[in-house]
Scaffold this motif. Sequence first.
Motif, PDB file in Angstrom:
ATOM      1  N   TRP A  80       0.854  -1.192   0.000  1.00  0.00           N
ATOM      2  CA  TRP A  80       0.000   0.000   0.000  1.00  0.00           C
ATOM      3  C   TRP A  80       0.890   1.241   0.000  1.00  0.00           C
ATOM      4  N   PRO A  81       1.287   1.720  -1.167  1.00  0.00           N
ATOM      5  CA  PRO A  81       2.186   2.877  -1.251  1.00  0.00           C
ATOM      6  C   PRO A  81       1.659   4.111  -0.536  1.00  0.00           C
ATOM      7  N   CYS A  82       0.332   4.221  -0.423  1.00  0.00           N
ATOM      8  CA  CYS A  82      -0.229   5.406   0.226  1.00  0.00           C
ATOM      9  C   CYS A  82       0.081   5.432   1.718  1.00  0.00           C
ATOM     10  N   ALA A  83       0.537   4.289   2.277  1.00  0.00           N
ATOM     11  CA  ALA A  83       0.836   4.261   3.713  1.00  0.00           C
ATOM     12  C   ALA A  83       1.962   5.217   4.060  1.00  0.00           C
ATOM     13  N   GLY A  84       2.947   5.342   3.177  1.00  0.00           N
ATOM     14  CA  GLY A  84       4.052   6.259   3.425  1.00  0.00           C
ATOM     15  C   GLY A  84       5.012   5.709   4.458  1.00  0.00           C
ATOM     16  N   PRO A  85       6.221   6.254   4.504  1.00  0.00           N
ATOM     17  CA  PRO A  85       7.223   5.789   5.471  1.00  0.00           C
ATOM     18  C   PRO A  85       6.852   6.171   6.897  1.00  0.00           C
ATOM     19  N   ASP A  86       7.245   5.345   7.837  1.00  0.00           N
ATOM     20  CA  ASP A  86       6.977   5.609   9.252  1.00  0.00           C
ATOM     21  C   ASP A  86       8.173   6.343   9.841  1.00  0.00           C
ATOM     22  N   TYR A  87       8.229   7.641   9.618  1.00  0.00           N
ATOM     23  CA  TYR A  87       9.359   8.437  10.072  1.00  0.00           C
ATOM     24  C   TYR A  87       9.420   8.493  11.594  1.00  0.00           C
ATOM     25  N   TYR A  88      10.655   8.542  12.118  1.00  0.00           N
ATOM     26  CA  TYR A  88      10.822   8.740  13.558  1.00  0.00           C
ATOM     27  C   TYR A  88      10.221  10.081  13.968  1.00  0.00           C
ATOM     28  N   ASP A  89      10.418  11.122  13.148  1.00  0.00           N
ATOM     29  CA  ASP A  89       9.834  12.439  13.411  1.00  0.00           C
ATOM     30  C   ASP A  89       8.501  12.563  12.694  1.00  0.00           C
ATOM     31  N   PRO A  90       7.414  12.734  13.410  1.00  0.00           N
ATOM     32  CA  PRO A  90       6.110  12.903  12.757  1.00  0.00           C
ATOM     33  C   PRO A  90       6.051  14.235  12.008  1.00  0.00           C
ATOM     34  N   GLU A  91       5.087  14.351  11.122  1.00  0.00           N
ATOM     35  CA  GLU A  91       4.904  15.585  10.358  1.00  0.00           C
ATOM     36  C   GLU A  91       4.392  16.705  11.276  1.00  0.00           C
ATOM     37  N   PRO A  92       5.152  17.813  11.417  1.00  0.00           N
ATOM     38  CA  PRO A  92       4.692  18.877  12.300  1.00  0.00           C
ATOM     39  C   PRO A  92       3.952  20.009  11.581  1.00  0.00           C
ATOM     40  N   TYR A  93       3.956  19.998  10.233  1.00  0.00           N
ATOM     41  CA  TYR A  93       3.514  21.189   9.500  1.00  0.00           C
ATOM     42  C   TYR A  93       2.146  21.051   8.844  1.00  0.00           C
ATOM     43  N   THR A  94       1.520  19.868   8.928  1.00  0.00           N
ATOM     44  CA  THR A  94       0.322  19.625   8.132  1.00  0.00           C
ATOM     45  C   THR A  94      -0.822  20.579   8.467  1.00  0.00           C
ATOM     46  N   ARG A  95      -0.882  21.094   9.665  1.00  0.00           N
ATOM     47  CA  ARG A  95      -1.968  21.993  10.065  1.00  0.00           C
ATOM     48  C   ARG A  95      -1.503  23.442  10.220  1.00  0.00           C
ATOM     49  N   GLN A  96      -0.309  23.726   9.702  1.00  0.00           N
ATOM     50  CA  GLN A  96       0.201  25.098   9.792  1.00  0.00           C
ATOM     51  C   GLN A  96      -0.005  25.827   8.466  1.00  0.00           C
ATOM     52  N   ASN A  97      -0.110  27.148   8.555  1.00  0.00           N
ATOM     53  CA  ASN A  97      -0.291  27.956   7.352  1.00  0.00           C
ATOM     54  C   ASN A  97       0.256  29.356   7.620  1.00  0.00           C
ATOM     55  N   HIS A  98       1.575  29.516   7.437  1.00  0.00           N
ATOM     56  CA  HIS A  98       2.205  30.813   7.625  1.00  0.00           C
ATOM     57  C   HIS A  98       3.350  30.950   6.631  1.00  0.00           C
ATOM     58  N   GLY A  99       3.859  32.160   6.463  1.00  0.00           N
ATOM     59  CA  GLY A  99       4.843  32.445   5.440  1.00  0.00           C
ATOM     60  C   GLY A  99       6.149  31.709   5.581  1.00  0.00           C
ATOM     61  N   LEU A 100       6.535  31.373   6.798  1.00  0.00           N
ATOM     62  CA  LEU A 100       7.813  30.708   7.014  1.00  0.00           C
ATOM     63  C   LEU A 100       7.815  29.253   6.558  1.00  0.00           C
ATOM     64  N   LEU A 101       6.634  28.703   6.290  1.00  0.00           N
ATOM     65  CA  LEU A 101       6.562  27.309   5.863  1.00  0.00           C
ATOM     66  C   LEU A 101       7.367  27.054   4.598  1.00  0.00           C
ATOM     67  N   GLU A 102       7.482  28.053   3.749  1.00  0.00           N
ATOM     68  CA  GLU A 102       8.165  27.877   2.469  1.00  0.00           C
ATOM     69  C   GLU A 102       9.591  27.382   2.641  1.00  0.00           C
ATOM     70  N   PHE A 103      10.198  27.666   3.797  1.00  0.00           N
ATOM     71  CA  PHE A 103      11.591  27.289   4.033  1.00  0.00           C
ATOM     72  C   PHE A 103      11.748  25.855   4.531  1.00  0.00           C
ATOM     73  N   GLN A 104      10.620  25.173   4.804  1.00  0.00           N
ATOM     74  CA  GLN A 104      10.701  23.858   5.441  1.00  0.00           C
ATOM     75  C   GLN A 104       9.947  22.758   4.721  1.00  0.00           C
ATOM     76  N   ILE A 105       9.123  23.091   3.758  1.00  0.00           N
ATOM     77  CA  ILE A 105       8.226  22.076   3.207  1.00  0.00           C
ATOM     78  C   ILE A 105       8.529  21.779   1.743  1.00  0.00           C
ATOM     79  N   GLN A 106       7.961  20.660   1.287  1.00  0.00           N
ATOM     80  CA  GLN A 106       8.002  20.316  -0.121  1.00  0.00           C
ATOM     81  C   GLN A 106       7.085  21.254  -0.896  1.00  0.00           C
ATOM     82  N   TRP A 107       7.381  21.411  -2.175  1.00  0.00           N
ATOM     83  CA  TRP A 107       6.527  22.234  -3.031  1.00  0.00           C
ATOM     84  C   TRP A 107       5.131  21.599  -3.107  1.00  0.00           C
ATOM     85  N   ARG A 108       4.107  22.427  -2.850  1.00  0.00           N
ATOM     86  CA  ARG A 108       2.748  21.893  -2.759  1.00  0.00           C
ATOM     87  C   ARG A 108       1.958  21.971  -4.060  1.00  0.00           C
TER      88      ARG A 108
END
Length: 333
Positions: free
Chosen positions: A206-234
């Motif tokens: 099931w490719p949609c499962a995605g890798p089980d990273y040690y660090d969970p995703e911290p940015y999924t519910r954030q929406n501010h200008g600084l995100l551009e420096f930390q995230i993948q292109w959306r």
Amino acid sequence: MSASDLIRHGTYNLFNLSKPRTAEEKERYWHLVEATRALGVHSLSVQEVLGVDAEEAGQVLRQFAVDTDLICMTAPNPRSGAPAEPAIAASQHGHLDMDGIFRGNYHVGLLWSPEIQPVPGGWRAYNGLPDFWHAMATQVLDFGGTKLKVGSFQGDPFRPDWRFNEARRVVSAYLTQSGVLGGDYNGLASDLRAGRRFRKFLMRLWPCAGPDYYDPEPYTRQNHGLLEFQIQWRGRRSRRPKADRRAGEVLRRQGLLDAAAVASVPWQATCGHWPGDVWGLRRIDTNRVTRDVAPAVVFHESVLTDVTRAAADHLPVVTGVDKTRIEHSEKNS
């Protein structure tokens, strides 16, 4: 394991450490000193040592070493004739403080306890530009018969693509030597949790499962200008942002492993406690170890106390290595 077999290595972003001028700065400086003393480390990677140049930053590091009962002077190089110097690597980037005063650029450095010996010829400063936004410092240290390359690094805070390429330069420094690299990586790791083999099997089904990273995703519910420096292109702003982990993937793939994931300890943040932080709890500070050192990692922790909370916007991190369990390979001979 006896106490003499344990190597305690720490990493600590000292949060704009410069010569303190005001009463508030002096108070925070002594918080940093108290916090560092309490770590009980044999070696320590530090970031954000400020100075207009390496010489001024070296003076700050030397004073900090004196106040924390540590050492920062390298050994003279018998081949080049270079004298001993503070273990500081120079950056070309800094900015004005809240008062509009330039306090210097962000340098990185190394310290160690008096019983640890710097190996002559084992020092190198990877100064900022062209290799790094900030810098990287490495010194081979003799931990009572066990020699390890110890490094300090701070990643590019603004450009994920550069951070990705900086990671390649970082791993090039550890291709032929065993060691540990402490740093503020300014990005999330890509190391996986324990049981990753089973997770990889699930990902094939099931490719949609995605890798089980040690660090969970911290940015999924954030929406501010600084995100551009930390995230993948959306592509679309409506898509939930995910952390750009490419730099961490280079480090992991090339054998600089996150000690927290290696030790499989419960997740602990290193940032997010400071007033005004927009990122929330996340972990961008860690010690990374080479593959042959990984079996010797016996503990890893972020040090959260009243003093460390008051001292800096990053928490110190300490990793314990049992030097009797280091897998000596050809590169150690």
